[in-house]
Design a protein around this motif. Sequence first.
Motif, mmCIF file in Angstrom:
data_model
loop_
_atom_site.group_PDB
_atom_site.id
_atom_site.type_symbol
_atom_site.label_atom_id
_atom_site.label_comp_id
_atom_site.label_asym_id
_atom_site.label_seq_id
_atom_site.Cartn_x
_atom_site.Cartn_y
_atom_site.Cartn_z
ATOM 1 N N ASP A 115 0.804 -1.229 0.000
ATOM 2 C CA ASP A 115 0.000 0.000 0.000
ATOM 3 C C ASP A 115 0.835 1.276 0.000
ATOM 4 O O ASP A 115 0.298 2.376 0.002
ATOM 5 C CB ASP A 115 -0.983 0.004 1.170
ATOM 6 N N PRO A 128 -3.165 9.311 -2.416
ATOM 7 C CA PRO A 128 -2.539 7.990 -2.554
ATOM 8 C C PRO A 128 -1.086 8.073 -3.027
ATOM 9 O O PRO A 128 -0.777 8.806 -3.965
ATOM 10 C CB PRO A 128 -3.401 7.289 -3.610
ATOM 11 N N ARG A 163 -1.150 2.836 -3.778
ATOM 12 C CA ARG A 163 -2.583 2.553 -3.960
ATOM 13 C C ARG A 163 -3.093 3.042 -5.287
ATOM 14 O O ARG A 163 -2.565 3.846 -5.938
ATOM 15 C CB ARG A 163 -3.368 3.247 -2.849
#
Length: 163
Positions: A115, A128, A163
């Motif tokens: 992630d 992100p 992400r």
Amino acid sequence: MRSLVRIGVVLLVAAGLSACAGQGPAGAPKGEPSSTSVVVSSDGKVVDHVSLVNNLRGRGVTVQIGNTVQQLFLRGAGIQLKVSGGGIGGTAVVESYDYDAAATISEDASGLDADGNPKLTKILWNEPPHFYRAERVLVLYVGSDSGVMKLLTDICGPQFAGR
């Protein structure tokens, strides 16, 4: 001492790139990159910070070299790049981390979860994170501009974390 050497190398690279940017055609403002002055590395492959910038510019992206940057979980010498044009919506900030040793970049890359967080801590990213790697350069883009992500995927390969 290694940190001082890295900072010196980063400053030399930034100064060299700034000097190259001032070599535009007649009439171009000194120190400002020209849209027609493109320097391309010998084979076009991204292997380090300089070839990353060259590759971006070769694809019609305007690249403004910013300040040195550091993420505590990355040991490479970091430079902030402001990129625009070439399919990017507006201006985006990308961080480029140059590494001297393949082992060190591999260790830093393996220290990230899928992630995009360091395995030993959690970061509250404002958008992100996206991590890309090509040879001795690690690229971090925090944002959601699909044009930036496509461009970085095209020149560095798919993101390995984020992400």
